[in-house]
Design a protein around this motif. Structure first.
Motif, PDB file in Angstrom:
ATOM      1  N   GLY A   1     -15.348 -18.488   8.430  1.00  0.00           N
ATOM      2  CA  GLY A   1     -15.828 -17.757   7.261  1.00  0.00           C
ATOM      3  C   GLY A   1     -16.858 -16.714   7.662  1.00  0.00           C
ATOM      4  N   LYS A   2     -17.146 -15.778   6.757  1.00  0.00           N
ATOM      5  CA  LYS A   2     -18.133 -14.739   7.080  1.00  0.00           C
ATOM      6  C   LYS A   2     -19.523 -15.371   7.201  1.00  0.00           C
ATOM      7  N   THR A   3     -20.455 -14.627   7.779  1.00  0.00           N
ATOM      8  CA  THR A   3     -21.810 -15.133   8.030  1.00  0.00           C
ATOM      9  C   THR A   3     -22.400 -15.725   6.767  1.00  0.00           C
ATOM     10  N   GLY A   4     -22.855 -16.968   6.886  1.00  0.00           N
ATOM     11  CA  GLY A   4     -23.501 -17.604   5.744  1.00  0.00           C
ATOM     12  C   GLY A   4     -22.565 -18.260   4.763  1.00  0.00           C
ATOM     13  N   ALA A   5     -21.279 -18.079   4.934  1.00  0.00           N
ATOM     14  CA  ALA A   5     -20.340 -18.687   3.981  1.00  0.00           C
ATOM     15  C   ALA A   5     -19.435 -19.671   4.700  1.00  0.00           C
ATOM     16  N   THR A   6     -18.897 -20.625   3.948  1.00  0.00           N
ATOM     17  CA  THR A   6     -17.934 -21.537   4.565  1.00  0.00           C
ATOM     18  C   THR A   6     -16.542 -21.131   4.113  1.00  0.00           C
ATOM     19  N   CYS A   7     -15.552 -21.495   4.915  1.00  0.00           N
ATOM     20  CA  CYS A   7     -14.175 -21.224   4.553  1.00  0.00           C
ATOM     21  C   CYS A   7     -13.450 -22.536   4.799  1.00  0.00           C
ATOM     22  N   MET A   8     -12.851 -23.101   3.767  1.00  0.00           N
ATOM     23  CA  MET A   8     -12.242 -24.418   3.930  1.00  0.00           C
ATOM     24  C   MET A   8     -11.097 -24.399   4.923  1.00  0.00           C
ATOM     25  N   ARG A   9     -11.124 -25.392   5.798  1.00  0.00           N
ATOM     26  CA  ARG A   9     -10.086 -25.522   6.821  1.00  0.00           C
ATOM     27  C   ARG A   9      -8.710 -25.504   6.169  1.00  0.00           C
ATOM     28  N   GLY A  10      -7.817 -24.671   6.686  1.00  0.00           N
ATOM     29  CA  GLY A  10      -6.453 -24.642   6.162  1.00  0.00           C
ATOM     30  C   GLY A  10      -6.234 -23.702   4.992  1.00  0.00           C
TER      31      GLY A  10
ATOM     32  N   THR B   1     -16.189 -18.931  24.861  1.00  0.00           N
ATOM     33  CA  THR B   1     -17.613 -18.635  25.008  1.00  0.00           C
ATOM     34  C   THR B   1     -18.390 -18.831  23.700  1.00  0.00           C
ATOM     35  N   LYS B   2     -17.685 -19.134  22.608  1.00  0.00           N
ATOM     36  CA  LYS B   2     -18.308 -19.349  21.293  1.00  0.00           C
ATOM     37  C   LYS B   2     -19.164 -18.168  20.841  1.00  0.00           C
ATOM     38  N   ARG B   3     -18.738 -16.959  21.179  1.00  0.00           N
ATOM     39  CA  ARG B   3     -19.411 -15.751  20.702  1.00  0.00           C
ATOM     40  C   ARG B   3     -18.470 -15.047  19.742  1.00  0.00           C
ATOM     41  N   ASN B   4     -19.048 -14.334  18.752  1.00  0.00           N
ATOM     42  CA  ASN B   4     -18.225 -13.693  17.723  1.00  0.00           C
ATOM     43  C   ASN B   4     -17.857 -12.260  18.067  1.00  0.00           C
TER      44      ASN B   4
ATOM     45  N   PHE C   1     -20.697 -11.456  20.562  1.00  0.00           N
ATOM     46  CA  PHE C   1     -22.122 -11.635  20.321  1.00  0.00           C
ATOM     47  C   PHE C   1     -22.452 -12.960  19.656  1.00  0.00           C
ATOM     48  N   GLY C   2     -23.669 -13.446  19.927  1.00  0.00           N
ATOM     49  CA  GLY C   2     -24.155 -14.642  19.241  1.00  0.00           C
ATOM     50  C   GLY C   2     -24.166 -15.853  20.158  1.00  0.00           C
ATOM     51  N   GLU C   3     -24.600 -16.984  19.612  1.00  0.00           N
ATOM     52  CA  GLU C   3     -24.629 -18.240  20.359  1.00  0.00           C
ATOM     53  C   GLU C   3     -24.068 -19.333  19.472  1.00  0.00           C
ATOM     54  N   GLU C   4     -23.199 -20.155  20.056  1.00  0.00           N
ATOM     55  CA  GLU C   4     -22.615 -21.272  19.302  1.00  0.00           C
ATOM     56  C   GLU C   4     -22.012 -20.797  17.978  1.00  0.00           C
ATOM     57  N   GLY C   5     -21.407 -19.598  17.988  1.00  0.00           N
ATOM     58  CA  GLY C   5     -20.732 -19.110  16.789  1.00  0.00           C
ATOM     59  C   GLY C   5     -21.624 -18.478  15.753  1.00  0.00           C
ATOM     60  N   GLU C   6     -22.912 -18.314  16.043  1.00  0.00           N
ATOM     61  CA  GLU C   6     -23.805 -17.673  15.067  1.00  0.00           C
ATOM     62  C   GLU C   6     -24.381 -16.393  15.648  1.00  0.00           C
ATOM     63  N   GLY C   7     -24.159 -15.264  14.985  1.00  0.00           N
ATOM     64  CA  GLY C   7     -24.683 -13.977  15.440  1.00  0.00           C
ATOM     65  C   GLY C   7     -25.413 -13.296  14.303  1.00  0.00           C
ATOM     66  N   ASP C   8     -24.868 -12.171  13.839  1.00  0.00           N
ATOM     67  CA  ASP C   8     -25.471 -11.486  12.684  1.00  0.00           C
ATOM     68  C   ASP C   8     -24.394 -10.762  11.867  1.00  0.00           C
TER      69      ASP C   8
END
Lengths: 225, 355
Positions: A85-94, A110-113, A132-139
């Motif tokens: 999902g986009k930054t700050g939002a969840t997207c349900m699996r499937g 590498t878990k970068r976006n 960019f980012g770490e563990e899937g979190e960037g900006d």
């Protein structure tokens, strides 16, 4: 006369071959054709036939962030990207991704976006596209809109991918790099839609929507109701 | 006379037996489920029995292979809604031959402990890359279990015409330059192997989210990763990642939740229900006064333990009070003083250092 006939025959043969190819692509049997949140896949640029790729190699110029390129090989595990999902939002699996929806593409190993910003790309001088980012979190620069004209993103269709911050399209200009990533193509952000910024989903692991274990109903994002 | 009677008895028995065989198998019996079992229950039963009845695990049982085949056929029919409807009405004969015959040994469910049958690898076989991806899972799914279908589209090696160079390696080769003079140099030496080409293929896989599975636990599918032209494909591994829950927090096998109650409830006592992850209600009765931060423990209302689903952790409920806002009128204050009948108390202490 003979030359004309020969040319006509060659034209006819290639047309038939082309139609056969299109028919094969369109009629390929798919158990489930939609691209969903949580799915992991390789993205093929239809014009240059290269796959979106990243690795632990940083740009030598621009932002100095992890580089994103296009590669020829079809069996590199570093070409996998996961839909989130986009930054700050969840997207349900499937849940199937809609055309016009904003998502993030996370480089699996590498878990970068997938990211873009107002730095210049090294070869074509378009905009730089990095990981960019770490563990899937960037900006905010990690957000991309899936541009297509149907209702949902299908594995059968060519789509364009547009960055929310720069409003540029994910693009392969044709320029290639030298050492240490010899032969890999440059991936950049281009201001206008073109044949060179069409992408199609290829190999991958596609998660189908599952049923809620208690109600038995299909689990989906709430905004679909 | 007697022989003709005994022959007719034999004939009738044979006919009856043949009819029994032709009438088809009782799939519900084979799986050990009731006729009203849900698809999830059927899948769970199949997986449990598949582990027990696998022929590799029952080598000294001559009927093991047949029983395993029956199990596979039962699962194939009962897990498909359409086929199950036909079976319920017309039995096994109602299903056309084409409906069944899937390979019961395929890795549809991944490799949940099917270690037997794998050969010992003496030399190092080159392996393709592993694909490890997170799988978002809800707390409800970790409580009740669930099945997730996944489409794997990947290149598969197929034989092609001709040969290719394979197993290329650098070797030291000695060359004779003259009498008594030798030169050693490095040279690339390759074998010749049958040619292969890669064709992308689509395949359905199913992940079982088992009750009690923990965050970070991996669910592997051997050889479903990236192919390798000279060797084995790598593995595909799903990593369970629990999404945040609005009401419950998981710590090990215990669950934590918070409840805000009114000042009235806190002083006069209350009764309430908490809806658990699978919908069942946890009933709470409180007679005594509840203070802010008071904690209640409900045993067996936590998460099921992964190794033994019958054992559950506890549910810890922490209460906080919703104090009324604003100011009370003089009249209400006077009434309260009379009602509560308490002395005014002002104790000063350092709360940050445990005094």
């Amino acid at each position: 006369m003979a030359a004309f006939v020969k040319e006509l025959l060659t034209w006819g043969a290639s047309l038939l071959f082309f139609c056969g190819f299109i028919k094969h692509v369109l009629s390929r049997e798919m158990d489930y054709e939609f691209v969903t949140c949580g799915s992991t896949m390789k993205l093929l640029n239809t014009y240059s036939s290269v796959r979106l790729h990243s690795h632990d190699v940083k740009y030598g110029s621009g932002s100095g962030q992890q580089s994103v390129t296009g590669v020829d090989s079809s069996d590199d595990h570093n070409s996998y990207w996961q839909i989130r999902g986009k930054t700050g939002a969840t997207c349900m699996r499937g849940s199937p991704v809609k055309c016009g929806q904003t998502i993030r593409l996370m480089h699996l190993s590498t878990k970068r976006n997938l990211h873009s910003h107002h730095f210049q790309s090294p070869l074509s001088h378009n905009l730089e596209v990095s990981a960019f980012g770490e563990e899937g979190e960037g900006d905010e620069g990690d957000n991309w809109v899936i541009v297509c004209s149907t209702k949902h993103w299908s594995r059968r269709d060519k789509i364009r991918i547009k960055n929310v911050v720069t409003e540029h399209y994910l693009h392969v200009s044709g320029d290639s790099y030298g050492r240490p990533i010899h032969g890999q193509r440059e991936v950049s952000g281009y201001p206008t839609p073109s044949e060179m910024n069409y992408w199609i989903v290829n190999e991958g692991i596609f998660i189908k929507p599952a049923n809620d274990p208690n109600t038995g109903k299909l689990m989906h994002d709430h905004d679909e109701l | 006379m007697a022989s003709s009677v005994s022959w007719s008895v034999v004939a009738v028995t044979v006919i009856l037996l043949t009819e029994q065989v032709l009438a088809g198998r009782d799939f519900y019996n084979i799986l050990g489920v009731s006729k009203s079992a849900t698809t999830n229950q059927i899948k769970k039963a199949y997986r449990k029995l598949a582990k027990e009845l696998h022929p590799d695990k029952n080598r000294d049982d001559p009927e093991a292979a047949e029983r395993f085949q029956d199990l596979g056929a039962a699962y194939e029919v009962l897990s498909d809604q359409e086929k199950r409807k036909v079976y319920d009405r017309h039995g096994e004969e109602g299903l056309s031959k084409g409906d069944m015959g899937g390979d019961p040994f395929s890795s549809f469910f991944g490799d949940f402990g099917f270690g037997f049958g794998m050969k010992e690898q003496e030399q190092e076989v080159p392996k393709g890359g592993d694909v490890i991806m997170d799988l978002d899972v809800t707390l409800e799914e970790l409580y009740s279990g669930n099945f997730v279908e996944v489409v794997r589209y990947k290149p598969v090696a197929k034989p092609a015409k001709g040969t290719r160079k394979c197993n290329c390696r650098m070797e030291m080769v000695t060359q004779q330059l003259g009498p008594g003079r030798f030169q050693m140099m490095q040279q690339q030496v390759c074998d010749e192997c049958p040619n292969v080409r890669f064709v992308p293929e689509e395949k359905l896989l199913e992940i079982e989210i088992e009750s009690g599975m923990r965050d970070g636990q991996e669910y592997p599918f051997v050889a479903e990763g990236e192919p390798h032209i000279d060797g084995e494909p790598g593995d595909l591994r799903f990593k369970i990642k629990q999404t945040k829950h609005k009401k419950f927090e998981r710590r090990g096998d215990d669950l934590y939740t918070n409840v805000t109650i009114s000042l009235m409830d806190a002083l006069a006592g209350f009764e309430m229900d908490i809806k658990h992850l699978d919908g069942h209600k946890v009933h709470i009765v409180r007679d005594k006064i509840t203070w802010p931060g008071a904690r209640m423990r409900k045993s067996n209302e936590g998460m099921p333990n992964y190794e033994n689903n019958n054992v559950k952790g506890s549910l810890y409920i922490t209460f906080d009070i919703d104090f009324p806002k604003g100011t009370l009128t003089e009249e209400v204050r006077a009434d309260l003083k009379k009602l509560l009948n308490m002395e005014s108390k002002h104790t000063v202490y350092n709360g940050l250092q445990g005094f």
